[in-house]
Structures are given as structure tokens and as C-alpha cells.
Design a protein around this motif. Structure first.
Motif, short mmCIF file in Angstrom:
data_model
loop_
_atom_site.label_atom_id
_atom_site.label_comp_id
_atom_site.label_asym_id
_atom_site.label_seq_id
_atom_site.Cartn_x
_atom_site.Cartn_y
_atom_site.Cartn_z
N UNK A 127 0.84 -1.20 0.00
CA UNK A 127 0.00 0.00 0.00
C UNK A 127 0.87 1.25 0.00
N UNK A 128 0.54 2.18 -0.87
CA UNK A 128 1.29 3.43 -0.99
C UNK A 128 0.33 4.59 -0.75
N UNK A 129 0.56 5.31 0.35
CA UNK A 129 -0.27 6.45 0.71
C UNK A 129 0.38 7.70 0.13
N UNK A 130 -0.29 8.27 -0.88
CA UNK A 130 0.35 9.27 -1.73
C UNK A 130 0.02 10.71 -1.38
N UNK A 131 -0.81 10.94 -0.36
CA UNK A 131 -1.12 12.31 0.01
C UNK A 131 -1.63 13.09 -1.18
N UNK A 132 -1.03 14.27 -1.41
CA UNK A 132 -1.42 15.10 -2.55
C UNK A 132 -0.38 15.05 -3.67
N UNK A 133 0.42 14.00 -3.71
CA UNK A 133 1.34 13.83 -4.83
C UNK A 133 0.63 13.21 -6.01
N UNK A 134 -0.04 12.09 -5.79
CA UNK A 134 -0.67 11.34 -6.87
C UNK A 134 -2.10 11.00 -6.52
N UNK A 135 -3.02 11.36 -7.41
CA UNK A 135 -4.43 11.00 -7.30
C UNK A 135 -4.79 10.08 -8.47
N UNK A 136 -5.87 9.32 -8.36
CA UNK A 136 -6.34 8.60 -9.54
C UNK A 136 -6.62 9.58 -10.68
N UNK A 137 -5.82 9.50 -11.74
CA UNK A 137 -6.02 10.35 -12.90
C UNK A 137 -5.46 11.75 -12.80
N UNK A 138 -4.77 12.08 -11.73
CA UNK A 138 -4.30 13.45 -11.56
C UNK A 138 -3.07 13.48 -10.65
N UNK A 139 -2.57 14.70 -10.41
CA UNK A 139 -1.50 14.90 -9.42
C UNK A 139 -1.83 16.15 -8.63
N UNK A 140 -1.05 16.41 -7.60
CA UNK A 140 -1.32 17.56 -6.75
C UNK A 140 -0.98 18.88 -7.42
N UNK A 141 -1.54 19.94 -6.88
CA UNK A 141 -1.28 21.29 -7.40
C UNK A 141 0.19 21.65 -7.22
N UNK A 142 0.69 22.44 -8.18
CA UNK A 142 2.09 22.88 -8.09
C UNK A 142 2.19 24.40 -8.23
N UNK A 143 1.10 25.09 -7.87
CA UNK A 143 1.08 26.55 -7.96
C UNK A 143 0.97 27.19 -6.58
N UNK A 144 1.38 26.46 -5.56
CA UNK A 144 1.29 26.93 -4.19
C UNK A 144 2.68 27.23 -3.64
N UNK A 145 2.76 28.01 -2.55
CA UNK A 145 4.07 28.23 -1.93
C UNK A 145 4.74 26.90 -1.59
N UNK A 146 5.99 26.79 -1.94
CA UNK A 146 6.85 25.60 -1.77
C UNK A 146 6.55 24.50 -2.78
N UNK A 147 5.61 24.74 -3.72
CA UNK A 147 5.40 23.78 -4.81
C UNK A 147 6.48 23.96 -5.87
N UNK A 148 6.68 22.91 -6.67
CA UNK A 148 7.69 22.95 -7.73
C UNK A 148 7.29 21.96 -8.81
N UNK A 149 6.89 22.45 -9.99
CA UNK A 149 6.44 21.52 -11.03
C UNK A 149 7.52 20.57 -11.52
N UNK A 150 8.77 21.02 -11.55
CA UNK A 150 9.86 20.11 -11.97
C UNK A 150 10.03 18.98 -10.97
#
Length: 202
Positions: A127-150
Motif C-alpha cells: 500500500x502506498x499512501x500518496x497524500x497530494x502527490x498522486x491521485x487517480x487520474x491526476x496529481x497535486x497542485x504545483x502553484x502553491x508556496x513551496x510547490x515545484x512543477x519540476x
């Protein structure tokens, strides 16, 4: 090992109660500590540890009350400690890949920055608990403070290399679904597919 999915709060949060016998872990407990306490008592479980995938408020809200009541320290990557607002003395801060043996559980930490600087995925068995990194069909937002799309792209590529049958359990049930497999996401998730494609083009 048993995994209970507990949906709480106004943001469709998925909180995970992982148990083996009478021993239990909580992952990203937030919002309603009374309900979580009731669930533990109803199931006759002993809470051994609390792990956080990252420090955003919707994954930690009121969690310090739970930690204080059970006289526990939560586990959080050091870059997200300040972000969480939880008193530092209530946290076991760590950095990088880690393995923690807690009761019957072997907890593997996979650093996956991108959504936040200290974002991690938590692997227990298959079991892998992915938080807001990976969702079914999506990934977490990368437009927030401390986010980084790369960093997010690198994290998605890292996760794509896990065994196909790895079960993922995301931090929110957006669209009514919080679980999938790495194999399915590798094929169907456009964000993971694009990250893999970009990495292969380098």
C-alpha cells in the motif's frame, strides 16, 4: 493488514487507519479528532504512531490534539514542519528516504516533493499512501508556496517505477475515488504519462 478509509472535512480528505491485530497507525489525521477517537475505541485499537504525507492544513488540522492525548510524536519530513503549524516538539522530523519499524509495521518513506517541499509517500507493504502527490487520474497542485512543477514531474517518474500492482491511496477522494494502482496510473494518468515521456526524452 487492514486499511480503513475515513472521509472527513469539507475538502474530501481521505484519512487512513492502518491496523494489524490491535495495533494501528493513522495517516494524515485531520478535522474531526472525536470521530477518529471513537473509531479507535470502537475497533479496540491501540494507536502506535501518526504519519503525515505533507504539512498542508487540511491534512493536519487538529492533529496536535490527537498527538497530545496519546502522548505521541507525529512523523513529518523536516521541510514541512513549519508549514504544518504543529509544534516542532510534537514531531519526529526526518529527511530523505527512511524506514521506520513501528510495532508490526515496516513503514517506508519515499520523498516526493512537488506539491510541497517536504511531501512524501508512505509505503506499508503493498500500500502506498500518496497524500497530494498522486491521485487517480491526476496529481497535486504545483502553484502553491513551496510547490515545484519540476520536482513533481521527478516524483511522478519515481513512483511510476514501483511495481504495477502497488495499491495507491490518495489524500482526497476527488471524483469519489481515492484508490488505484501504479500500473493503471502509468497507463491512464496523463500527468504521470507526460512526466515519463519527458524523462525518457532527456
Amino acid at each position: 493488514m487492514n486499511i480503513d478509509v475515513i472521509n472527513l472535512g469539507p475538502m474530501d480528505n481521505c484519512i487512513y487507519l492502518v491496523s494489524e491485530g490491535q495495533d494501528a497507525l493513522l495517516i494524515d489525521p485531520a478535522w474531526d479528532m472525536n470521530f477518529l477517537e471513537h473509531t479507535l475505541q470502537e475497533k479496540g485499537l491501540r494507536l502506535l504512531a501518526v504519519f503525515f504525507t505533507h504539512g498542508h492544513f487540511d491534512h493536519v488540522k487538529f492533529a496536535q490534539d490527537l498527538l497530545e492525548k496519546h502522548r505521541l510524536k507525529g512523523y513529518m519530513e523536516k521541510n514541512d514542519v513549519i508549514l504544518s503549524g504543529i509544534d516542532a516538539h510534537m514531531l519526529n522530523a526526518y529527511s530523505g528516504e527512511q524506514t521506520f519499524d513501528v510495532g508490526p509495521f515496516r513503514v517506508e518513506i519515499i520523498p516526493t516533493p512537488g506539491h510541497t517541499a517536504g511531501g512524501v509517500c508512505i509505503k506499508i507493504g503493498n500500500a502506498l499512501f500518496t497524500g497530494d502527490t498522486l491521485f487517480p487520474g491526476a496529481c497535486g497542485r504545483v502553484d502553491l508556496p513551496s510547490s515545484d512543477p519540476r520536482e513533481m514531474r521527478r516524483s511522478l517518474v519515481k513512483l511510476s517505477k514501483l511495481p504495477e500492482d502497488t495499491q495507491i491511496f490518495a489524500g482526497h477522494s476527488y471524483g469519489g475515488k481515492c484508490s488505484s494502482t501504479i500500473g493503471y496510473e502509468r497507463v491512464k494518468n496523463p500527468f504521470m504519462r507526460n512526466a515519463i515521456r519527458d524523462a525518457e526524452a532527456l
